[in-house]
Design a protein around this motif. Structure first.
Motif, PDB file in Angstrom:
ATOM      1  N   LEU A  15       0.831  -1.212   0.000  1.00 63.80           N
ATOM      2  CA  LEU A  15       0.000   0.000   0.000  1.00 63.80           C
ATOM      3  C   LEU A  15       0.862   1.257   0.000  1.00 63.80           C
ATOM      4  N   SER A  16       1.915   1.242   0.799  1.00 64.60           N
ATOM      5  CA  SER A  16       2.790   2.414   0.868  1.00 64.60           C
ATOM      6  C   SER A  16       3.503   2.667  -0.453  1.00 64.60           C
ATOM      7  N   LEU A  18       2.343   2.296  -3.301  1.00 63.75           N
ATOM      8  CA  LEU A  18       1.383   2.857  -4.258  1.00 63.75           C
ATOM      9  C   LEU A  18       0.974   4.288  -3.909  1.00 63.75           C
ATOM     10  N   SER A  19       1.509   4.815  -2.806  1.00 68.42           N
ATOM     11  CA  SER A  19       1.079   6.115  -2.307  1.00 68.42           C
ATOM     12  C   SER A  19       2.149   7.178  -2.524  1.00 68.42           C
ATOM     13  N   ASP A  20       1.705   8.346  -2.948  1.00 64.15           N
ATOM     14  CA  ASP A  20       2.600   9.497  -3.093  1.00 64.15           C
ATOM     15  C   ASP A  20       2.395  10.502  -1.959  1.00 64.15           C
ATOM     16  N   TYR A  21       1.553  10.152  -0.991  1.00 66.18           N
ATOM     17  CA  TYR A  21       1.229  11.081   0.086  1.00 66.18           C
ATOM     18  C   TYR A  21       2.315  11.100   1.157  1.00 66.18           C
ATOM     19  N   GLN A  25      -0.445  12.134   5.949  1.00 68.87           N
ATOM     20  CA  GLN A  25      -1.653  11.854   5.184  1.00 68.87           C
ATOM     21  C   GLN A  25      -1.866  10.361   4.996  1.00 68.87           C
ATOM     22  N   VAL A  26      -0.781   9.601   4.913  1.00 69.49           N
ATOM     23  CA  VAL A  26      -0.899   8.141   4.849  1.00 69.49           C
ATOM     24  C   VAL A  26      -1.564   7.632   6.126  1.00 69.49           C
ATOM     25  N   GLY A  29      -5.248   8.645   6.106  1.00 66.24           N
ATOM     26  CA  GLY A  29      -6.001   7.806   5.172  1.00 66.24           C
ATOM     27  C   GLY A  29      -6.228   6.407   5.714  1.00 66.24           C
ATOM     28  N   GLN A  30      -5.202   5.839   6.354  1.00 66.18           N
ATOM     29  CA  GLN A  30      -5.340   4.492   6.902  1.00 66.18           C
ATOM     30  C   GLN A  30      -6.311   4.490   8.090  1.00 66.18           C
ATOM     31  N   LYS A  33      -9.706   4.584   6.669  1.00 71.85           N
ATOM     32  CA  LYS A  33     -10.033   3.251   6.156  1.00 71.85           C
ATOM     33  C   LYS A  33     -10.474   2.346   7.305  1.00 71.85           C
ATOM     34  N   ARG A  81       2.186   0.981   8.893  1.00 79.71           N
ATOM     35  CA  ARG A  81       2.426   2.126   8.008  1.00 79.71           C
ATOM     36  C   ARG A  81       2.914   3.353   8.751  1.00 79.71           C
TER      37      ARG A  81
END
Length: 105
Positions: A15-16, A18-21, A25-26, A29-30, A33, A81
């Protein structure tokens, strides 16, 4: 390390990747979720109990179990994360919980 913890770490890494945040913010977002997954647990329990008059008994206990697992995995991925070791954090917290009294001590 068991397969469970390797899978959790692998999912978090995937997941990390695939993330540009940025990290903050990660984490947000998690956490969001996780809130979403918790809502799905609640929906499944309501469905098992038939508490929604429009839908009646719309879920099974197996669906409750699956949604609870999704929420648990999502929580463990949140820990991973943030850069922590989810196995160590979970084990430490489980020991803390097992040492508490149910009376709030």
């Amino acid at each position: 390390m068991t397969d469970t913890w390797m899978i959790i770490k692998s999912l978090a890494e995937s997941l990390s990747s695939l993330s540009d945040y940025p990290p903050e913010q990660v984490m947000l977002g998690q956490a969001l979720k996780l809130a979403e997954e918790s809502g799905e647990v609640a929906e499944a329990v309501i469905g098992v109990l038939g508490m929604n008059p429009r839908k009646g008994r719309s879920h099974t206990l197996e669906q409750v179990h699956a949604e609870a697992c999704d929420a648990a995995v999502t929580a463990l991925i949140l820990i991973a994360r943030t850069g922590a070791d989810p196995e160590a954090v979970f084990t430490r917290h489980l020991r803390y919980l097992s040492g508490r009294h149910l009376t709030g001590g």
